[in-house]
Design a protein around this motif. Structure first.
Motif, PDB file in Angstrom:
ATOM      1  N   PHE A 271      63.170 -34.994  24.498  1.00 38.57           N
ATOM      2  CA  PHE A 271      63.945 -35.346  25.691  1.00 38.57           C
ATOM      3  C   PHE A 271      63.294 -36.540  26.381  1.00 38.57           C
ATOM      4  N   THR A 272      64.093 -37.527  26.723  1.00 41.29           N
ATOM      5  CA  THR A 272      63.569 -38.655  27.504  1.00 41.29           C
ATOM      6  C   THR A 272      64.495 -38.950  28.671  1.00 41.29           C
ATOM      7  N   TYR A 273      63.920 -39.523  29.716  1.00 40.41           N
ATOM      8  CA  TYR A 273      64.734 -39.889  30.878  1.00 40.41           C
ATOM      9  C   TYR A 273      64.055 -41.029  31.626  1.00 40.41           C
ATOM     10  N   GLY A 274      64.838 -41.718  32.460  1.00 42.13           N
ATOM     11  CA  GLY A 274      64.286 -42.789  33.275  1.00 42.13           C
ATOM     12  C   GLY A 274      64.906 -42.755  34.659  1.00 42.13           C
ATOM     13  N   THR A 275      64.121 -43.153  35.651  1.00 45.13           N
ATOM     14  CA  THR A 275      64.633 -43.154  37.021  1.00 45.13           C
ATOM     15  C   THR A 275      64.398 -44.505  37.674  1.00 45.13           C
ATOM     16  N   GLN A 276      65.061 -44.693  38.787  1.00 47.97           N
ATOM     17  CA  GLN A 276      64.915 -45.910  39.566  1.00 47.97           C
ATOM     18  C   GLN A 276      64.709 -45.468  41.009  1.00 47.97           C
ATOM     19  N   ALA A 277      63.771 -46.091  41.698  1.00 49.48           N
ATOM     20  CA  ALA A 277      63.530 -45.701  43.089  1.00 49.48           C
ATOM     21  C   ALA A 277      64.728 -46.103  43.947  1.00 49.48           C
ATOM     22  N   SER A 278      65.113 -45.260  44.905  1.00 48.49           N
ATOM     23  CA  SER A 278      66.165 -45.627  45.849  1.00 48.49           C
ATOM     24  C   SER A 278      65.782 -45.035  47.197  1.00 48.49           C
ATOM     25  N   LEU A 279      66.563 -45.337  48.215  1.00 50.00           N
ATOM     26  CA  LEU A 279      66.238 -44.834  49.554  1.00 50.00           C
ATOM     27  C   LEU A 279      66.398 -43.314  49.625  1.00 50.00           C
ATOM     28  N   SER A 280      67.176 -42.759  48.701  1.00 49.01           N
ATOM     29  CA  SER A 280      67.358 -41.306  48.673  1.00 49.01           C
ATOM     30  C   SER A 280      66.344 -40.617  47.780  1.00 49.01           C
ATOM     31  N   GLY A 281      65.507 -41.389  47.102  1.00 47.89           N
ATOM     32  CA  GLY A 281      64.525 -40.819  46.183  1.00 47.89           C
ATOM     33  C   GLY A 281      64.782 -41.317  44.780  1.00 47.89           C
ATOM     34  N   PRO A 282      64.149 -40.679  43.763  1.00 47.64           N
ATOM     35  CA  PRO A 282      64.330 -41.152  42.388  1.00 47.64           C
ATOM     36  C   PRO A 282      65.743 -40.880  41.880  1.00 47.64           C
ATOM     37  N   TYR A 283      66.403 -41.919  41.421  1.00 48.88           N
ATOM     38  CA  TYR A 283      67.790 -41.870  40.959  1.00 48.88           C
ATOM     39  C   TYR A 283      67.747 -41.879  39.438  1.00 48.88           C
ATOM     40  N   LEU A 284      68.377 -40.894  38.828  1.00 48.29           N
ATOM     41  CA  LEU A 284      68.364 -40.767  37.369  1.00 48.29           C
ATOM     42  C   LEU A 284      69.285 -41.814  36.754  1.00 48.29           C
ATOM     43  N   THR A 285      68.735 -42.694  35.928  1.00 50.18           N
ATOM     44  CA  THR A 285      69.555 -43.781  35.386  1.00 50.18           C
ATOM     45  C   THR A 285      69.691 -43.736  33.866  1.00 50.18           C
ATOM     46  N   THR A 286      68.733 -43.108  33.194  1.00 53.16           N
ATOM     47  CA  THR A 286      68.750 -43.078  31.729  1.00 53.16           C
ATOM     48  C   THR A 286      68.430 -41.673  31.243  1.00 53.16           C
ATOM     49  N   VAL A 287      69.188 -41.195  30.277  1.00 56.95           N
ATOM     50  CA  VAL A 287      68.897 -39.891  29.674  1.00 56.95           C
ATOM     51  C   VAL A 287      69.016 -40.048  28.159  1.00 56.95           C
ATOM     52  N   MET A 288      68.029 -39.592  27.435  1.00 55.33           N
ATOM     53  CA  MET A 288      67.999 -39.706  25.968  1.00 55.33           C
ATOM     54  C   MET A 288      68.271 -41.146  25.537  1.00 55.33           C
ATOM     55  N   GLY A 289      67.706 -42.064  26.257  1.00 55.86           N
ATOM     56  CA  GLY A 289      67.859 -43.476  25.911  1.00 55.86           C
ATOM     57  C   GLY A 289      69.191 -44.072  26.325  1.00 55.86           C
ATOM     58  N   LYS A 290      70.085 -43.259  26.861  1.00 54.98           N
ATOM     59  CA  LYS A 290      71.398 -43.784  27.236  1.00 54.98           C
ATOM     60  C   LYS A 290      71.386 -44.185  28.708  1.00 54.98           C
ATOM     61  N   ALA A 291      71.518 -45.501  28.941  1.00 52.10           N
ATOM     62  CA  ALA A 291      71.538 -46.013  30.311  1.00 52.10           C
ATOM     63  C   ALA A 291      72.963 -46.032  30.830  1.00 52.10           C
ATOM     64  N   VAL A 292      73.114 -45.924  32.132  1.00 51.92           N
ATOM     65  CA  VAL A 292      74.462 -45.928  32.702  1.00 51.92           C
ATOM     66  C   VAL A 292      75.068 -47.322  32.617  1.00 51.92           C
TER      67      VAL A 292
END
Ligand code: B12
Length: 414
Positions: free
Chosen positions: A355-376
Motif C-alpha cells: 500500500f502506498t499513499y501521498g499527501t499534500q499539506a493544506s490549511l485543513s491538514g494533510p490532504y490525501l492526493t495519491t493512493v497506490m501511485g494513482k494521483a488525482v
C-alpha cells in the motif's frame, strides 16, 4: 427575526482556543495558517506575543512568496506560491489586525488577487459551463477579501458568483455545499453594504436571501446546517442581518444547542474549523473585518500543562482498508493501537507493504492526493468513506476509526 448565539460556557470556549496554541508554534510556510489568526482576532481570546510573532511570520513568508522574484529557478525558499484562497485569507489577516493594504506591496497583492479572479472568471466561461480552477468557495472568499479592503471587482466577476448561487452551482457530487453557499453569502453581504456594484444591487440582495434560505433548508434534525463542520460558516452568514419570518431565531438556537453538545464531546479538533467557529462564539462574523475593533479586550490564553492523551490503553483494534479504484483492488485488515488516526492506519498499511499513499499539506491538514501511485486528476479527489457508503466528515489526520470498521478510499470526481 434575528440569529443570536447566546453566550456559551467560557471554559468550553477557552478550551477551543487552547487547541490553536500548539499550531501557532509552527512557523514554517507549509504550516502557517492565516485563518487561525483571523479566527483568534475575532474571538474573545488572545495569545499575546505568540500571536504577534505569528502575524510577523505570516507577513514575512506570504510577502516573500507572493512578491518574490519571478525568475524561474530562484524561489527564495518558497515551496509553492500561496493559492488564490490563501492570498485572500492573508488579506483578511491584515484586516483582522486593522491594516488596510495601501503600500505599493499591498497594491500588488490586490492586483494579484484580482488577476486570479479574472482567470477563474475565464475558466467558468461566458456560458457558465466551465468550472473555476479552484472552487466557488475560494472565488467567494477572494471577493470577500477584496471587499473588506474596500476594493471593488467588476460586475462580470460578481456576476459569476451570482449565477452560481442562482443556479445551484455549489453542488458537490449532488450535495449542496453549505460552506460554499455561506462563503458566497458573506461575500455578497459585504458588497451590498458598500453598494460596490450598484447595477447588480437587486440580484445581490436576492442572492443573499437565497443563500440564507438554502442554508436554513439544509438544517439537519440534530440542528446542524449541512454538517457539524459547515455550521460555523453558516452561522456567520445567518448572523449578519435579520430575516423576515423565516424561523431564523429558532433555527439558530437549535444549531447552538447542537454545537454545545458536540463541543462537549470534543468533535472540534481541526484547527481550521475551530478558527471558523471562534468568531461565532464571540458574536462576530467575517463582516466585522470591514471595521474591526482591534482595541476590544480579549482574555489571555494559558497553555495547558495537561498531557495530550491521558489514555494508557495499549489495546489493539483492527481496521480494514479498502481501495477499489485501482487494479488489482486492495483490501487488508490493519491492526493499530486504539485511538489511532486514519493516517496512522495508512502509515501502518504502508509499512506492511502493498500500500502506498501521498499527501499534500493544506490549511485543513494533510490532504490525501495519491493512493497506490494513482494521483488525482482535474476535479477528482480521493474520497474517504466508512463502508458501505458513508463519506467521512473529517480528514485522515483527525478521523479515528473504531474497531472492526472498514474504510474505503475511492477516487471520485466532484
Ligand atoms: Co472538503 N472539507 N473534503 N473538499 N472542503 C472541508 C474542508 C470541510 C470543512 C467541509 C465540511 O464538512 N463542512 C470538511 C473538513 C471538516 C473537518 O476538518 N473536520 C471537508 C471534508 C470532510 C472533506 C473530505 C475529507 C470528504 C471525504 O472524502 N469524506 C475530502 C478530503 C479527502 C482527502 O483528504 N482526499 C474533501 C474534499 C473536498 C473537495 C470536494 C475535493 C474540495 C477540494 C478540492 C478543490 O477545491 N480543488 C473540497 C472543498 C472545496 C472544501 C471547502 C468547501 C473549501 C476548502 C477551501 O478551498 N479552503 C471546505 C469548507 C471549509 O473550509 N469550511 C471543505 C480555502 C483554501 C484557501 O484553503 O487549505 O488551501 P486550502 O484549501 C485546500 C484544502 O482545504 C483541501 O482542498 C483545498 C484546495 O486545494 N481540502 C481539504 C478540501 N477539503 C479538505 C478536507 C480535509 C480534511 C483536508 C485535510 C483538506
Amino acid at each position: 427575526e434575528i440569529c443570536v448565539i447566546p453566550e456559551m460556557d467560557n471554559q468550553l470556549v477557552e478550551k477551543l482556543g487552547q487547541h490553536l496554541l500548539p499550531w501557532m508554534d509552527q512557523l514554517s510556510l507549509e504550516h502557517l495558517n492565516p485563518s487561525l489568526y483571523v479566527g483568534l482576532r475575532l474571538s474573545s481570546m488572545q495569545a499575546g506575543t505568540k500571536e504577534d510573532l505569528y502575524l510577523h511570520s505570516l507577513k514575512l513568508d506570504y510577502q516573500k512568496c507572493l512578491l518574490g522574484s519571478t525568475s524561474r529557478n530562484y524561489n527564495n525558499g518558497c515551496q509553492a506560491k500561496p493559492s488564490m484562497g490563501q492570498l485572500a485569507l492573508y488579506l483578511l489577516t491584515l484586516r483582522a489586525n486593522c491594516e488596510f493594504v495601501g503600500s505599493r506591496k499591498g497594491d500588488r497583492l490586490v492586483s494579484q488577487l484580482k488577476w486570479f479572479l479574472e482567470e477563474e472568471k475565464r475558466a467558468i466561461g461566458h456560458d457558465h459551463k466551465g468550472h473555476p480552477h479552484t472552487s466557488y468557495y475560494q472565488y467567494g472568499l477572494s471577493i470577500l477579501a477584496l471587499c473588506v479592503h474596500q476594493k471593488r471587482v467588476h460586475d462580470s466577476v460578481v456576476g459569476k458568483l451570482l449565477y452560481a448561487v442562482e443556479h445551484d452551482h455549489h453542488l458537490h457530487q449532488g450535495h449542496l455545499s453549505v460552506d460554499t453557499v455561506a462563503m458566497a453569502g458573506l461575500a455578497l453581504t459585504c458588497l451590498e453594504r458598500f453598494n460596490f456594484n450598484p447595477d447588480l444591487r437587486q440580484r445581490i440582495t436576492l442572492a443573499i436571501q437565497t443563500s440564507k434560505e438554502k442554508i436554513l433548508k439544509a438544517q439537519t434534525p440534530e440542528g446542524y446546517f449541512g454538517n457539524v463542520y459547515s455550521t460555523p460558516l453558516a452561522l456567520q452568514l445567518l448572523m449578519t442581518s435579520p430575516m423576515p419570518r423565516m424561523g431564523l431565531g429558532i433555527a439558530c438556537l437549535k444549531a447552538r444547542t447542537a454545537l454545545l453538545a458536540i463541543l462537549k464531546d470534543g468533535a472540534f479538533q481541526n484547527a481550521l474549523v475551530i478558527s471558523q467557529l471562534l468568531p461565532v462564539l464571540n458574536h462576530k462574523t467575517y463582516m466585522d473585518l470591514i471595521f474591526p475593533d482591534c482595541q476590544a479586550p480579549r482574555v489571555m490564553l494559558a497553555s495547558t500543562l495537561e498531557n495530550p492523551s491521558p489514555t494508557h490503553v495499549s489495546e489493539m483494534i483492527s481496521v480494514t482498508l479498502k481501495v477499489s479504484s485501482v487494479l488489482p483492488p486492495y483490501q487488508q485488515a490493519i491492526s493499530v493501537l486504539a485511538g489511532s488516526s486514519l493516517k496512522d492506519v495508512l502509515e501502518k498499511a504502508h509499512e506492511l507493504g502493498g500500500f502506498t499513499y501521498g499527501t499534500q499539506a493544506s490549511l485543513s491538514g494533510p490532504y490525501l492526493t495519491t493512493v497506490m501511485g494513482k494521483a488525482v486528476g482535474d476535479r477528482e479527489f480521493w474520497q474517504l468513506l466508512r463502508a458501505p457508503d458513508t463519506p467521512l466528515q473529517q480528514g485522515i489526520a483527525d478521523y479515528r476509526p473504531q474497531d472492526g470498521e472498514t474504510i474505503e478510499l475511492r477516487l471520485v470526481s466532484w
